[in-house]
Design an enzyme around this catalytic site. Structure first.
Site, mmCIF file in Angstrom:
data_model
loop_
_atom_site.group_PDB
_atom_site.id
_atom_site.type_symbol
_atom_site.label_atom_id
_atom_site.label_comp_id
_atom_site.label_asym_id
_atom_site.label_seq_id
_atom_site.Cartn_x
_atom_site.Cartn_y
_atom_site.Cartn_z
ATOM 1 N N ARG A 170 108.383 79.146 45.975
ATOM 2 C CA ARG A 170 107.290 78.544 46.988
ATOM 3 C C ARG A 170 107.244 78.963 48.277
ATOM 4 N NH1 ARG A 170 107.535 72.606 46.733
ATOM 5 N NH2 ARG A 170 105.631 72.902 47.863
ATOM 6 N N ARG A 227 105.956 60.428 50.265
ATOM 7 C CA ARG A 227 105.162 61.125 51.025
ATOM 8 C C ARG A 227 103.683 60.334 50.811
ATOM 9 N NH1 ARG A 227 106.723 67.195 50.533
ATOM 10 N NH2 ARG A 227 105.543 67.438 52.411
ATOM 11 N N ASP A 269 113.236 70.759 58.011
ATOM 12 C CA ASP A 269 112.950 71.987 56.883
ATOM 13 C C ASP A 269 114.320 72.936 57.185
ATOM 14 O OD1 ASP A 269 110.787 71.113 55.957
ATOM 15 O OD2 ASP A 269 109.467 72.348 57.168
ATOM 16 N N LYS A 308 104.438 79.943 56.076
ATOM 17 C CA LYS A 308 103.686 79.336 54.859
ATOM 18 C C LYS A 308 102.918 78.160 55.226
ATOM 19 C CE LYS A 308 106.437 76.139 52.594
ATOM 20 N NZ LYS A 308 105.718 74.720 52.438
ATOM 21 N N ASN A 309 103.590 77.317 56.282
ATOM 22 C CA ASN A 309 103.468 75.993 56.799
ATOM 23 C C ASN A 309 101.669 76.268 57.830
ATOM 24 O OD1 ASN A 309 104.522 74.787 55.005
ATOM 25 N ND2 ASN A 309 106.084 73.957 56.457
ATOM 26 N N CYS A 321 107.460 63.331 45.850
ATOM 27 C CA CYS A 321 108.057 64.630 45.362
ATOM 28 C C CYS A 321 109.654 64.041 45.554
ATOM 29 C CB CYS A 321 107.454 65.730 46.060
ATOM 30 S SG CYS A 321 107.822 65.610 47.790
HETATM 31 N N1 EPU Z 1 103.624 60.206 56.327
HETATM 32 C C1 EPU Z 1 103.072 59.025 56.054
HETATM 33 N N2 EPU Z 1 101.705 58.963 56.026
HETATM 34 C C2 EPU Z 1 100.985 59.780 56.114
HETATM 35 C C3 EPU Z 1 101.693 61.220 56.230
HETATM 36 C C4 EPU Z 1 102.990 61.230 56.268
HETATM 37 O O1 EPU Z 1 104.005 57.869 56.067
HETATM 38 O O2 EPU Z 1 99.707 60.079 55.825
HETATM 39 C C5 EPU Z 1 105.038 60.397 56.551
HETATM 40 C C6 EPU Z 1 105.809 61.269 55.296
HETATM 41 O O3 EPU Z 1 105.965 60.393 54.207
HETATM 42 C C7 EPU Z 1 106.953 61.894 56.076
HETATM 43 C C8 EPU Z 1 106.492 61.918 57.398
HETATM 44 O O4 EPU Z 1 105.520 61.357 57.563
HETATM 45 O O5 EPU Z 1 107.983 60.685 55.658
HETATM 46 C C9 EPU Z 1 106.275 63.458 57.817
HETATM 47 O O6 EPU Z 1 105.345 63.952 57.055
HETATM 48 P P1 EPU Z 1 104.208 64.933 57.650
HETATM 49 O O7 EPU Z 1 102.712 64.392 57.204
HETATM 50 O O8 EPU Z 1 104.626 65.276 58.884
HETATM 51 O O9 EPU Z 1 104.510 66.106 56.623
HETATM 52 P P2 EPU Z 1 103.648 67.022 55.641
HETATM 53 O O10 EPU Z 1 102.442 67.646 56.476
HETATM 54 O O11 EPU Z 1 103.522 66.496 54.274
HETATM 55 C C10 EPU Z 1 104.758 69.399 56.661
HETATM 56 C C11 EPU Z 1 105.397 70.577 55.915
HETATM 57 C C12 EPU Z 1 106.897 70.057 55.243
HETATM 58 C C13 EPU Z 1 107.626 69.582 56.548
HETATM 59 C C14 EPU Z 1 107.070 68.469 57.310
HETATM 60 C C15 EPU Z 1 107.522 67.852 58.413
HETATM 61 C C16 EPU Z 1 103.297 71.916 55.225
HETATM 62 C C17 EPU Z 1 102.807 72.436 54.085
HETATM 63 N N3 EPU Z 1 104.506 71.111 54.724
HETATM 64 O O12 EPU Z 1 104.651 68.426 55.486
HETATM 65 O O13 EPU Z 1 107.319 71.348 54.897
HETATM 66 O O14 EPU Z 1 108.987 69.165 56.155
HETATM 67 O O15 EPU Z 1 105.407 69.015 57.823
HETATM 68 O O16 EPU Z 1 107.828 68.891 59.525
HETATM 69 O O17 EPU Z 1 102.965 72.030 56.541
HETATM 70 C C18 EPU Z 1 108.873 72.578 53.718
HETATM 71 O O18 EPU Z 1 108.050 73.725 54.064
HETATM 72 O O19 EPU Z 1 109.757 72.708 53.076
HETATM 73 C C19 EPU Z 1 108.142 71.311 53.878
HETATM 74 C C20 EPU Z 1 108.477 70.234 53.080
#
Ligand code: EPU
Length: 417
Positions: free
Chosen positions: A397, A122, A305, A22-23, A117
């Site tokens: 999802r 986030r 995750d 998915k990711n 969320c």
């Molecule tokens: N963060 C910030 N600022 C930003 C971006 C992120 O502070 O601009 C913080 C977030 O709030 C969080 C941390 O950094 O506390 C990690 O966020 P990250 O951006 O790495 O996560 P993401 O890209 O939003 C993806 C996966 C998530 C997975 C995380 C961490 C996808 C679509 N989603 O989210 O997947 O938990 O990386 O590995 O790739 C899931 O599949 O259940 C899921 C939540």
């Protein structure tokens, strides 16, 4: 309202095949906006999030065609609008990943700001910082982020935290920029490597994906391509834990064992036997489950995750387990739900302390996010009696056919309308 009903299940046994990640597919679908030609993508999982991203691509002007059960052809010949609407972005945070490609392709992108969320606020500051460094002028108004530029120019960008989404969005924006971008403290997840491989197969010039330093040489144009998505390490990990938690013995196919090293290490520490093959993993439960200390970290650390699923399994462990969540600020909603099933758990800041073996019993619980939902299914299979899980859409999802797949392994699980 659809529910999942789980009853105490026998030890899971058999063979299960994991779907595409998915990711990986979500950023890859967004990246198809970078080129005008056909992109054919294989091993696409049948997930609600994929449907939302495809709908968003269509709204933006791309043609999305199904070529087979798990193959899509996307052609973004013309971009109809560079505005991504609230209705779709609010359904799924990952749709914000269209911002980088739209900015690269149209020099203008207006994308609704994703909200918080269940797992935390986030923010998107790191994504925006990257776009700004590349030369975009960013304005936020009325719930939308508007990024505009005359041209994007490659720069050195340091990420304060290795955010997965920010790394992906910045790579996509930098792909069509003038000159070279060097992204430091980038996320190293396998999904980043998959995205870079996809873009490189379109003629992009990205090196270093999978390390902390990624170099992106901008190119003028990309061409069409064909790509197969990597297997979903979190889906695989979920079934691995389900095997250990139910006293089972599962062969999990279509996996990259290297992507699962922290999960494998923790399962072994808990007493399970894990055999690694080229593209499959066998998990045999041990006689007992040993308590664990787990700390979630960016890849290659233990994935956030997977902590909910481990919490379900550790309900049966002798001794005290501690789970420390360092990635998200509020990712213990499942602990509260599981405590309603009898889990002895205490939350202290960003740690959950599981006090000794708990006797779980079925209860009415809510899937607060998709991994929490998967964890409740595991807990339900371990618990005496019947567990009723609501808000099932979260689970859909991220897990295709989870009920059918678990039934095939012997679980007592069904949907109920
Ligand atoms: N963060 C910030 N600022 C930003 C971006 C992120 O502070 O601009 C913080 C977030 O709030 C969080 C941390 O950094 O506390 C990690 O966020 P990250 O951006 O790495 O996560 P993401 O890209 O939003 C993806 C996966 C998530 C997975 C995380 C961490 C996808 C679509 N989603 O989210 O997947 O938990 O990386 O590995 O790739 C899931 O599949 O259940 C899921 C939540």
């Amino acid at each position: 309202m659809e529910k999942i009903i789980v009853r105490k299940s026998p030890a899971l046994k058999g063979v299960i095949k994991v779907d595409g990640a998915k990711n990986s597919i979500l950023p890859i679908l967004a990246a198809t906006l970078l080129c005008q030609e056909e992109c054919i993508i294989h091993d696409i999982p049948d997930l609600q999030d994929v449907k939302v991203m495809c709908r968003l691509l269509e709204v933006l002007g791309a043609k999305v065609e199904k070529l087979g059960r798990e193959t899509l052809k996307i052609t973004a010949k013309n971009i109809a609008t560079c505005e991504a609407p609230y209705e779709l972005i609010s359904k799924m945070r990952a749709s914000f990943l269209v911002m980088g490609p739209l900015l690269a392709r149209c020099k203008n992108a207006k994308v609704c700001m994703p909200g918080g969320c269940a797992i935390g606020t986030r923010p998107i500051d790191l994504h925006l910082k990257g776009f700004k460094y590349l030369g975009a002028d960013i304005k936020s108004e009325s719930g939308y982020v508007n990024a505009r530029t005359e041209k994007l120019v490659g720069r050195d960008i340091y990420l304060d935290f290795p955010s997965v989404g920010a790394t992906e969005n910045i790579i996509m924006a930098a792909t069509l920029a003038e000159g070279e971008t060097i992204l430091e403290n980038a996320a190293e997840e396998p999904e980043i490597v998959d995205l870079a491989n996809f873009i490189n197969s379109m003629g992009g010039k990205i090196v270093g994906a999978g390390t902390k330093t990624i170099r992106i040489k901008g190119v003028k144009k990309l061409h069409g391509t064909e790509h197969t998505v990597i297997p979903d390490r979190i889906e695989a990990g979920t079934y691995m834990v389900a095997a250990a938690a139910t006293g089972g013995d599962l062969m999990i196919e279509n996996v990259v064992p290297n992507h699962l090293q922290p999960v494998i290490a923790k399962l072994r520490e808990a007493g399970a036997t894990v055999e690694e093959y080229d593209d499959k993993i066998r998990v045999k439960a041990g006689d007992t489950i040993k308590a664990l200390d787990i700390k979630t970290l960016p890849y290659p650390g233990f994935p956030t995750d997977m902590q909910a699923q481990f919490m379900a399994m550790l309900s049966k462990a002798e001794g005290t387990s501690i789970i420390n969540e360092t990635i998200f600020e509020n990712r213990f909603m499942h602990a509260t739900e599981m405590s309603r099933m009898g889990l002895k758990v205490k939350l202290e800041g960003n740690s959950a302390v599981l006090k000794g073996s708990s006797k779980l019993s079925g209860a009415k619980v809510k899937a607060t996010d998709l991994r929490a939902g998967a964890a409740l299914i595991i807990a339900g299979m371990m618990a005496e009696g019947e567990t009723e899980i609501t808000e099932v859409y979260h689970i859909k999802r991220g897990y295709s056919n989870i009920v059918k797949k678990l039934q095939n392994l012997g679980a007592d699980i069904n949907y109920e309308k």
